[in-house]
Design an enzyme around this catalytic site. Structure first.
Site, short mmCIF file in Angstrom:
data_model
loop_
_atom_site.label_atom_id
_atom_site.label_comp_id
_atom_site.label_asym_id
_atom_site.label_seq_id
_atom_site.Cartn_x
_atom_site.Cartn_y
_atom_site.Cartn_z
CB CYS A 108 -0.98 0.14 1.12
SG CYS A 108 -2.00 1.63 1.35
CB SER A 112 -0.69 0.78 6.58
OG SER A 112 -1.72 1.35 7.27
#
Lengths: 204, 111
Positions: A108, A112
């Site tokens: 990502c 995250s």
């Protein structure tokens, strides 16, 4: 930590950010926006109930049941929701299948984003700048650091999870896993194999 | 990245209790419909980027410091709190810790 130091005059002062978190909690609780008991429940859930064992169960099922696997690749969100794995950060899940031709890896780059209901809270390295920056730029090098070396003719595809779409890797079923039960198969599935930074364990 | 390979041993989900607390507060607010997760992710991403200009973030304490800062700014912007309130309550908690005998539960004096 000198927790058992009876000469300590006062309670141990928590670190600075912990005091700021306590301040926010107090403000929000007093306004009735949060309930401290609900916070404990959230922490307990993510610490003890949700984790990679959920994803491993899904992968093992896909390895054992071709119809389930087809449905999973078609619409992972509703298939895993039927198993009870849904909720926060699992609203839209996409499962990408590893094949001899293509190895998948998830990152990502935004922050995250991660399929919490299937894998729990991401490990520190997943959230680090090092991984987030390098997974896209030099995936093979990153994989090598995780101890994963792929055949030259296997392409690496990196999937960037977002707040809207979270990816889970369906690793290849290891050789020699014939005749294993779903539970035995699930034991071979590691967290990293579902992020794509690892491979499943070999059956012993 | 050197610790990637050694990360095969189980590590606690949250390294510090306050990481868990700030995470839970955020999830609770989201579940209560105070904000969309995509909105949160965008703001959090902006904070991470800004912090990442100064140093390479480690995904642990750095990560949750950025998280906390984002949440404070978000709640201030929404008018749920103010920098002044946060500071006052933070000081009140510090005071409570410093004046509670070791081993006793720490409670905030009512204000």
């Amino acid at each position: 930590m000198p927790h058992d130091d009876h000469d300590h005059p006062h309670a141990l002062l928590p670190p600075e950010p912990a005091l700021r978190v306590k301040a926010l909690e107090t403000i929000l609780t007093r306004k009735g926006l949060i309930d401290p008991a609900a916070l404990d429940e959230i922490i307990d859930t993510y610490q003890n109930k949700i984790g990679p064992q959920n994803g491993a169960h899904v992968v093992a099922r896909a390895w054992s049941d071709p119809a389930f696997k087809a449905a999973l690749l078609e619409d992972a969100t509703s298939v895993v929701a039927d198993l009870g794995y849904y909720g926060r950060q699992g609203e839209h899940m996409v499962v990408v299948e590893n094949t001899p031709e293509q190895h998948n890896m998830v990152v990502c780059t935004l922050c995250s984003c991660y399929p919490w209901p299937l894998l729990g809270i991401p490990p520190g390295w997943y959230k680090s700048d090092a991984y987030r920056a390098r997974a896209v730029r030099e995936p093979r090098k990153v994989l090598a650091e995780f101890g994963v070396t792929l055949p030259k003719n296997t392409a690496v595809r990196v999937w960037d999870s977002t707040a809207e779409i979270r990816y889970l890797v369906l690793p290849m079923r290891p050789e020699g896993a014939d005749g294993l039960s779903e539970d035995e198969l699930a034991a071979l599935v590691t967290r990293d194999s579902m992020i794509g930074t690892g491979l499943p364990k070999e059956p012993s | 990245m050197s610790d990637c390979v050694t990360h095969t041993v189980p590590v606690p989900v949250f390294a510090e209790p306050w990481h868990a607390q700030v995470f839970a507060v955020t999830v609770a607010l989201n579940e209560a419909g105070r904000f969309d997760w995509s909105d949160w992710a965008e703001r959090f991403s902006t904070t991470l980027k800004r912090h990442g200009l100064k140093k390479e973030l480690d995904g642990g304490n750095d990560y949750f410091l950025a998280w906390l800062e984002t949440l404070e700014a978000f709640l201030t912007e929404q008018g749920e709190t103010s920098r002044k309130d946060i500071r006052a309550l933070r000081n009140a908690w510090e005071e409570a810790y410093l004046t509670t005998p070791h081993g006793q539960p720490v409670h905030l004096r009512q204000k």
